[in-house]
Design a protein around this motif. Sequence first.
Motif, PDB file in Angstrom:
ATOM      1  N   ARG A 146     -28.963 -57.394  -6.292  1.00 50.11           N
ATOM      2  CA  ARG A 146     -28.530 -56.652  -4.649  1.00 50.11           C
ATOM      3  C   ARG A 146     -29.317 -55.321  -4.354  1.00 50.11           C
ATOM      4  O   ARG A 146     -29.393 -54.720  -3.695  1.00 50.11           O
ATOM      5  CB  ARG A 146     -27.240 -56.659  -3.866  1.00 50.11           C
ATOM      6  N   SER A 204     -36.020 -59.467   5.155  1.00 48.61           N
ATOM      7  CA  SER A 204     -37.589 -58.071   5.240  1.00 48.61           C
ATOM      8  C   SER A 204     -38.384 -58.476   4.856  1.00 48.61           C
ATOM      9  O   SER A 204     -38.143 -59.188   3.334  1.00 48.61           O
ATOM     10  CB  SER A 204     -36.184 -57.131   4.730  1.00 48.61           C
ATOM     11  N   LEU A 232     -18.621 -53.115  -0.902  1.00 47.85           N
ATOM     12  CA  LEU A 232     -19.098 -52.268   0.010  1.00 47.85           C
ATOM     13  C   LEU A 232     -18.028 -51.483   1.482  1.00 47.85           C
ATOM     14  O   LEU A 232     -16.984 -52.667   2.012  1.00 47.85           O
ATOM     15  CB  LEU A 232     -20.527 -52.221   0.396  1.00 47.85           C
ATOM     16  N   TYR A 277     -26.991 -57.136  13.070  1.00 48.40           N
ATOM     17  CA  TYR A 277     -26.391 -57.912  14.789  1.00 48.40           C
ATOM     18  C   TYR A 277     -26.042 -59.563  13.916  1.00 48.40           C
ATOM     19  O   TYR A 277     -25.872 -59.788  14.788  1.00 48.40           O
ATOM     20  CB  TYR A 277     -27.540 -57.868  15.432  1.00 48.40           C
ATOM     21  N   ARG A 330     -32.372 -50.734  11.319  1.00 51.98           N
ATOM     22  CA  ARG A 330     -32.377 -51.639  11.222  1.00 51.98           C
ATOM     23  C   ARG A 330     -32.635 -52.804   9.852  1.00 51.98           C
ATOM     24  O   ARG A 330     -33.631 -51.807   9.571  1.00 51.98           O
ATOM     25  CB  ARG A 330     -33.103 -52.543  12.128  1.00 51.98           C
ATOM     26  N   GLY A 331     -32.155 -53.529   9.474  1.00 49.49           N
ATOM     27  CA  GLY A 331     -33.100 -53.585   7.863  1.00 49.49           C
ATOM     28  C   GLY A 331     -32.880 -52.618   7.034  1.00 49.49           C
ATOM     29  O   GLY A 331     -32.718 -53.067   5.512  1.00 49.49           O
ATOM     30  N   LYS A 332     -32.151 -51.868   7.188  1.00 49.50           N
ATOM     31  CA  LYS A 332     -32.052 -50.818   6.459  1.00 49.50           C
ATOM     32  C   LYS A 332     -29.648 -49.801   6.692  1.00 49.50           C
ATOM     33  O   LYS A 332     -29.940 -49.416   6.213  1.00 49.50           O
ATOM     34  CB  LYS A 332     -32.274 -49.527   5.988  1.00 49.50           C
ATOM     35  N   GLY A 333     -28.838 -51.004   7.060  1.00 47.72           N
ATOM     36  CA  GLY A 333     -27.782 -51.193   6.911  1.00 47.72           C
ATOM     37  C   GLY A 333     -27.115 -51.370   8.725  1.00 47.72           C
ATOM     38  O   GLY A 333     -25.859 -51.280   8.589  1.00 47.72           O
ATOM     39  N   ASP A 350     -21.325 -48.079   4.533  1.00 48.71           N
ATOM     40  CA  ASP A 350     -22.642 -48.274   3.741  1.00 48.71           C
ATOM     41  C   ASP A 350     -23.263 -49.370   4.596  1.00 48.71           C
ATOM     42  O   ASP A 350     -24.881 -49.196   4.862  1.00 48.71           O
ATOM     43  CB  ASP A 350     -22.436 -49.576   2.872  1.00 48.71           C
ATOM     44  N   GLN A 363     -34.413 -49.946  -0.225  1.00 45.77           N
ATOM     45  CA  GLN A 363     -33.963 -49.665   0.916  1.00 45.77           C
ATOM     46  C   GLN A 363     -33.682 -50.945   1.623  1.00 45.77           C
ATOM     47  O   GLN A 363     -33.855 -50.024   3.113  1.00 45.77           O
ATOM     48  CB  GLN A 363     -34.908 -48.433   1.578  1.00 45.77           C
ATOM     49  N   GLU A 391     -33.503 -60.976  12.558  1.00 48.39           N
ATOM     50  CA  GLU A 391     -32.589 -62.290  12.163  1.00 48.39           C
ATOM     51  C   GLU A 391     -34.356 -63.088  13.590  1.00 48.39           C
ATOM     52  O   GLU A 391     -34.971 -63.907  12.929  1.00 48.39           O
ATOM     53  CB  GLU A 391     -31.860 -62.436  12.730  1.00 48.39           C
ATOM     54  N   SER A 413     -38.250 -56.463  10.034  1.00 42.99           N
ATOM     55  CA  SER A 413     -36.775 -56.659   9.486  1.00 42.99           C
ATOM     56  C   SER A 413     -36.233 -57.477  10.555  1.00 42.99           C
ATOM     57  O   SER A 413     -36.831 -56.945  11.619  1.00 42.99           O
ATOM     58  CB  SER A 413     -35.549 -55.125   8.937  1.00 42.99           C
ATOM     59  N   ASP A 468     -24.035 -60.558   2.747  1.00 43.26           N
ATOM     60  CA  ASP A 468     -23.669 -60.113   0.284  1.00 43.26           C
ATOM     61  C   ASP A 468     -24.142 -59.161   0.607  1.00 43.26           C
ATOM     62  O   ASP A 468     -23.450 -58.923  -0.841  1.00 43.26           O
ATOM     63  CB  ASP A 468     -25.558 -61.356   0.455  1.00 43.26           C
ATOM     64  N   PHE A 469     -24.974 -57.941   0.609  1.00 44.72           N
ATOM     65  CA  PHE A 469     -25.125 -57.501   0.425  1.00 44.72           C
ATOM     66  C   PHE A 469     -23.824 -56.155  -0.096  1.00 44.72           C
ATOM     67  O   PHE A 469     -23.376 -54.888  -0.403  1.00 44.72           O
ATOM     68  CB  PHE A 469     -26.581 -56.426   1.812  1.00 44.72           C
ATOM     69  N   TYR A 470     -22.604 -56.725   1.735  1.00 43.92           N
ATOM     70  CA  TYR A 470     -21.870 -55.458   0.962  1.00 43.92           C
ATOM     71  C   TYR A 470     -20.576 -55.930   0.078  1.00 43.92           C
ATOM     72  O   TYR A 470     -19.434 -55.057   1.174  1.00 43.92           O
ATOM     73  CB  TYR A 470     -21.497 -55.433   2.724  1.00 43.92           C
ATOM     74  N   GLU A 485     -29.696 -41.708   3.948  1.00 48.75           N
ATOM     75  CA  GLU A 485     -31.143 -41.255   3.521  1.00 48.75           C
ATOM     76  C   GLU A 485     -31.791 -41.989   3.184  1.00 48.75           C
ATOM     77  O   GLU A 485     -31.700 -43.032   2.266  1.00 48.75           O
ATOM     78  CB  GLU A 485     -31.317 -40.157   2.565  1.00 48.75           C
ATOM     79  N   GLY A 486     -33.174 -43.249   3.725  1.00 47.18           N
ATOM     80  CA  GLY A 486     -33.009 -44.563   3.598  1.00 47.18           C
ATOM     81  C   GLY A 486     -32.911 -45.466   3.887  1.00 47.18           C
ATOM     82  O   GLY A 486     -33.418 -45.960   5.259  1.00 47.18           O
ATOM     83  N   ILE A 487     -31.344 -45.906   3.471  1.00 49.12           N
ATOM     84  CA  ILE A 487     -30.102 -46.647   3.854  1.00 49.12           C
ATOM     85  C   ILE A 487     -29.070 -45.648   4.594  1.00 49.12           C
ATOM     86  O   ILE A 487     -28.491 -44.764   4.207  1.00 49.12           O
ATOM     87  CB  ILE A 487     -29.876 -47.085   2.675  1.00 49.12           C
ATOM     88  N   ASP A 510     -26.550 -61.089   6.027  1.00 52.87           N
ATOM     89  CA  ASP A 510     -26.570 -59.594   5.402  1.00 52.87           C
ATOM     90  C   ASP A 510     -25.522 -59.798   4.738  1.00 52.87           C
ATOM     91  O   ASP A 510     -25.336 -58.439   4.583  1.00 52.87           O
ATOM     92  CB  ASP A 510     -26.548 -58.241   6.435  1.00 52.87           C
ATOM     93  N   MET A 531     -31.764 -53.345   3.221  1.00 53.88           N
ATOM     94  CA  MET A 531     -29.936 -54.070   3.894  1.00 53.88           C
ATOM     95  C   MET A 531     -29.838 -54.839   4.744  1.00 53.88           C
ATOM     96  O   MET A 531     -28.434 -54.522   5.360  1.00 53.88           O
ATOM     97  CB  MET A 531     -28.950 -52.539   3.802  1.00 53.88           C
ATOM     98  N   GLY A 532     -30.645 -55.119   4.410  1.00 56.72           N
ATOM     99  CA  GLY A 532     -31.022 -56.435   5.976  1.00 56.72           C
ATOM    100  C   GLY A 532     -31.669 -57.269   5.692  1.00 56.72           C
ATOM    101  O   GLY A 532     -32.793 -57.451   5.653  1.00 56.72           O
TER     102      GLY A 532
END
Lengths: 404, 105
Positions: B61, B74, A146, A134, A128-131, A234, B68, B90, B88, A141-143, A212-214, A139, B70-71
């Motif tokens: 980004r 955070s 991707l 919900y 959660r928060g790493k890819g 991703d 690490q 909402e 992290s 913008d990160f993608y 790995e991490g994300i 989120d 991505m949400g």
Amino acid sequence: MAEVYDILIIGGGPAGLSCAIYGSRSKLKTLVLESSRKLGGQVADYHEMENYPGVVDTTAPELVDSFEEHAKKFGAEFARGEVAELELDGFIKKVRTEKGEEYQAKSIVIATGAEPRKLGAKGEDEFRGKGVSYCATCDADFYVDLDVVVVGNGNSAIEEAIYLTKFARKVTIIVIHEEGKMDAEKLFQERAYANDKIEFVWNSTLEEVKGEGIVDTAVLKNVKTGELTEFDCDGIFIFVGRVPSTDFLEDTEVDLNEQGYIITNDEMQTSVQGVYAAGDVRDKPVRQVVTAAGDGATAAVMSQSYLEAEEHWRENVLKTDKQVVVAFWNPTDNDSLDTLQTIEKLGVEEDDNKKLVKIDTYRNTLITERYKVTEIPTILLIEEGEVVERLTKPAAEDLEEVLS
Amino acid sequence: MLELNKDNFEEEVLESEGIVVVDFWSESCDPCLELMPEIENLAEKYEGQAKFAKLNIKGNRRLAMSQQVMGLPSIVIYQDGEKQEHLSGEDLEASEVDEAVANYV
């Protein structure tokens, strides 16, 4: 003594805000208790809003902002707090928050809605928060450019998948049903099929999140064959339905169905008198912003009529030393008109030891049902709150005997 | 609160001694915007004990992803340049951040 609200609404989504508009506009002292920083409930996380009647061109956040403005216009009050405990027995009910604040109210409307359901896949919490997300608006913008996976096939899943195509290179929707079958309404299905950035994987569900991490891999499971496949991506967005927010009702007498939704009648009344439920938290077939708003309005109106009936009864019948003659009647029923006339002739209203209270059975169902009155006219004699005599469709002589 | 970007992240976070709390946010993330004022309050509360900074992921980004993240929102807590904790979701509350930071100061 602390202030006592007429209506205390738990939850500030469309149902709660609509209830606040109706309540405060009817001059009821109304409080909305919201647990999160922002009002709007689930709608606050949406973007498009295409089907709220009469509002053609708007967004979800805009619509909910105007709900809020509307409620404030009529004087509804707002407070922040997560409900920890409810005391619902008695006319004055108590609500305690996790931070220990206590509020008192004569009626309660539960409009706590529902929250996204977690899938329970391995790695879901860890990433959660790493890819794993919900919330597409948070989120997306990160993608940019991707690849993302959307798990689910209801309205939310398909709408969010379409939204994500504005950012992502490719969006793959994981559908548990067989090819061509989705829970989302047809309109969304057609839009998804027409979008060349969207692809589907059918008969499948998310088994595990790896990285790995994300996040870098979604492990998908074919529900027919049990076969597992690794899918490079991703990000993973999960929209697999919702669960009602009713944990705080566990120790109360409010009846819930098997899934935890609150059971009400058509008047939004729960199994506890003076406690109503409105919106997505209620056991019902359609959960939309407009139906939530409708529930909120109904709950406010019914709670107002409950308050009027209950307060009238307490004031006139329970808080008096006199013998109270309660006449259950209805203006369209001739027999009950005759009975009222007889009572007047017997001089009940001139008698200092007696008091006449008329209950219109059509308007005041609360007291009518409480005293199980099924036929009119019915006359009850009440002393110190207790029924001492009950007459159903009495003849004039019977009335004379007990009243003079 | 210190604004971070590609140019100063290394120096202000990864090469910084002591506790650094980084709030990753963006304009389009409503929960981030609501949380921000409360994080600013925490920055005052922990003044002299922890450095609070924010990073807008717009234009940064890849930097966020290198951490690490991505949400959103955070909040990542660093100690002597080493990542210690990543909060992290909402529904993240300032009180949870407060509790987490208290463990390091």
